[in-house]
Design a protein around this motif. Structure first.
Motif, short mmCIF file in Angstrom:
data_model
loop_
_atom_site.label_atom_id
_atom_site.label_comp_id
_atom_site.label_asym_id
_atom_site.label_seq_id
_atom_site.Cartn_x
_atom_site.Cartn_y
_atom_site.Cartn_z
N TYR A 193 0.80 -1.34 -0.17
CA TYR A 193 -0.11 0.02 -0.03
C TYR A 193 0.99 1.14 -0.10
N SER A 194 0.44 2.36 -0.78
CA SER A 194 1.02 3.73 -0.40
C SER A 194 0.10 4.69 -0.02
N SER A 195 0.23 4.95 1.13
CA SER A 195 -0.83 6.08 1.74
C SER A 195 -1.08 7.22 1.12
N ASP A 196 0.03 7.71 0.41
CA ASP A 196 0.15 8.86 -0.06
C ASP A 196 -1.15 9.01 -1.38
N VAL A 197 -1.14 8.05 -2.00
CA VAL A 197 -1.93 7.99 -3.35
C VAL A 197 -3.24 6.83 -3.24
N GLY A 198 -3.42 6.23 -2.10
CA GLY A 198 -4.37 5.37 -1.99
C GLY A 198 -4.31 4.16 -2.65
N TYR A 199 -3.00 3.80 -3.16
CA TYR A 199 -2.85 2.66 -3.99
C TYR A 199 -2.53 1.39 -3.29
N CYS A 200 -3.28 0.34 -3.94
CA CYS A 200 -3.01 -1.16 -3.61
C CYS A 200 -2.50 -2.02 -4.60
N GLU A 201 -1.66 -2.65 -4.44
CA GLU A 201 -1.07 -3.61 -5.56
C GLU A 201 -2.05 -4.96 -5.60
N THR A 202 -2.41 -4.90 -6.78
CA THR A 202 -3.41 -6.20 -6.83
C THR A 202 -2.49 -7.58 -6.70
N ARG A 203 -3.15 -8.31 -6.15
CA ARG A 203 -2.26 -9.80 -6.02
C ARG A 203 -2.60 -10.85 -6.83
N THR A 204 -3.69 -10.65 -7.57
CA THR A 204 -4.11 -12.13 -8.43
C THR A 204 -4.04 -11.44 -10.09
N SER A 205 -3.94 -12.13 -10.96
CA SER A 205 -3.82 -11.86 -12.28
C SER A 205 -5.49 -11.99 -13.01
N PHE A 206 -6.24 -12.41 -12.16
CA PHE A 206 -7.78 -12.34 -12.67
C PHE A 206 -8.21 -10.91 -12.61
N THR A 207 -8.33 -10.09 -13.49
CA THR A 207 -8.71 -8.82 -13.78
C THR A 207 -9.90 -8.58 -14.38
N ASP A 208 -10.37 -7.16 -14.45
CA ASP A 208 -11.58 -7.01 -15.31
C ASP A 208 -11.52 -7.58 -16.66
N ASN A 209 -10.32 -7.42 -17.30
CA ASN A 209 -10.19 -8.22 -18.77
C ASN A 209 -10.41 -9.33 -18.82
N SER A 210 -10.03 -10.15 -17.66
CA SER A 210 -10.63 -11.56 -17.84
C SER A 210 -11.96 -11.71 -17.70
N LEU A 211 -12.75 -10.88 -16.87
CA LEU A 211 -13.95 -10.90 -16.88
C LEU A 211 -14.79 -10.45 -18.18
N TYR A 212 -14.39 -9.29 -18.87
CA TYR A 212 -14.62 -9.01 -20.04
C TYR A 212 -14.68 -10.40 -21.14
N ALA A 213 -13.52 -10.82 -20.90
CA ALA A 213 -13.17 -12.04 -21.87
C ALA A 213 -14.28 -13.07 -22.04
N LEU A 214 -14.75 -13.48 -20.32
CA LEU A 214 -15.78 -14.38 -19.96
C LEU A 214 -17.13 -13.88 -20.54
N ALA A 215 -17.50 -12.71 -20.18
CA ALA A 215 -18.76 -12.24 -20.75
C ALA A 215 -18.80 -12.35 -22.22
N LEU A 216 -17.79 -11.95 -22.77
CA LEU A 216 -17.90 -12.09 -24.58
C LEU A 216 -18.03 -13.31 -24.99
N ASN A 217 -17.29 -14.38 -24.45
CA ASN A 217 -16.70 -15.52 -24.99
C ASN A 217 -17.63 -16.86 -24.20
N CYS A 218 -18.12 -16.77 -23.32
CA CYS A 218 -18.66 -17.86 -22.58
C CYS A 218 -20.26 -17.65 -22.21
#
Length: 239
Positions: free
Chosen positions: A60-85
Motif C-alpha cells: 500500500y501507498s498511503s499517499d495515493v491510496g494505491y493497492c497492488e493487486t495480488r491476482t492476475s484475474f482482472t476486469d479484462n478476464s471478466l470481459y473475456a468471459l462475458a464475451l466468449n462464455c
C-alpha cells in the motif's frame, strides 16, 4: 466433447516453489501485469469455479491510496468471459488472505464483475471473501432474471440495504449468508416480506437471530457457531 465445467482450486504446501522479490514471497500467477493465465474462451462453458485464490502481502501507498493487486484475474478476464462464455450459469469465486478493506487487492472491480453477471444467464452465484462486492452489487443482482441461488461468505460490505434489494430478485429461491456480520435482523425482515424463498441458510452471522430467520423461507437452517466446514471454506481449517 465441448467443455461445460471448469474448476481451479489453488492448493499450496509449505515446500512449494516460490519466487522471492525484494524480500517478499509470491508466485508469478499473482502478477497482474503478466499474461493473464485465467483468460480463456469456451462458448459451451456453463460452470466456472475459482477457489482459494490466494494473495501475497499487501503493498500500500498511503499517499495515493494505491493497492497492488495480488491476482492476475482482472476486469479484462471478466470481459473475456462475458464475451466468449455466453452460456455461463454457475460462478463460484473464493479468495483467501484478502483484507476486508478497500482498496481491494483482488485484481478486478465490482464494475467488471457485474458486466459478467449481466451478460450471462447466471443461476447460481457463490462469493467467498469478495471484498469488492457491496450493496450496489446486490442492487444489480436483484434485476438478474435467472439468479436462483446466492451464497455470500465473508462479504462484509453487504448490509441490510443489500437484503432489501435482493428480496425483489424475480427468481431467487435459495439464499445462504455465512459470516456476513453487517446483515442484521432488519435485513432478514426485508426478505420475509416477500415470502418466496425456498431455503435460507444463516451461519455465524452475529447480528442475525434465530427468531428473525424463522418463517422467512420454507426451509431455514440457522447456526450461531462457526463450523469446521465453514473454516475450511474460508481457508482457515486445519491442514
Amino acid at each position: 466433447m465441448k467443455l461445460q465445467k471448469f474448476e481451479f482450486e489453488r492448493k499450496r504446501g509449505k515446500y512449494d516453489s516460490l519466487i522471492a522479490v525484494g524480500g517478499k514471497v509470491y508466485d508469478s500467477s499473482y502478477d497482474a501485469h503478466s499474461i493473464d493465465i485465467y483468460d480463456f474462451c469456451c462458448e459451451s462453458l456453463k460452470d466456472l469455479r475459482l477457489a482459494h485464490i490466494k494473495t501475497w502481502p499487501d503493498l500500500y501507498s498511503s499517499d495515493v491510496g494505491y493497492c497492488e493487486t495480488r491476482t492476475s484475474f482482472t476486469d479484462n478476464s471478466l470481459y473475456a468471459l462475458a464475451l466468449n462464455c455466453r452460456m455461463l450459469q454457475i460462478i463460484d469465486l473464493s479468495f483467501t488472505g484478502c483484507s476486508r478493506d478497500w482498496p481491494s487487492e483482488i485484481g478486478f472491480t465490482q464494475e467488471g464483475f457485474l458486466v459478467l453477471i449481466q451478460s450471462c444467464p447466471i443461476r447460481v452465484l457463490v462469493l467467498n471473501n469478495a471484498n469488492f462486492f457491496d450493496d450496489e452489487g446486490m442492487k444489480a443482482l436483484a434485476s438478474s432474471p435467472h439468479l436462483e441461488t446466492l451464497e455470500l461468505i465473508l462479504c462484509h460490505a453487504v448490509t441490510d440495504a443489500g437484503m432489501r434489494f435482493i428480496a425483489h430478485s424475480p427468481c431467487l429461491s435459495n439464499l445462504a449468508l455465512r459470516m456476513c456480520h453487517n446483515v442484521t435482523d432488519v435485513g432478514v425482515a426485508e426478505l420475509g416480506r416477500v415470502h418466496k424463498l425456498e431455503s435460507l441458510v444463516i451461519e455465524y452471522c452475529g447480528e442475525i437471530s434465530l427468531e428473525a430467520a424463522q418463517g422467512v423461507a420454507k426451509s431455514v437452517h440457522y447456526s450461531k457457531d462457526c463450523s469446521d466446514a465453514l473454516m475450511n471454506t474460508i481457508g482457515l481449517g486445519a491442514y
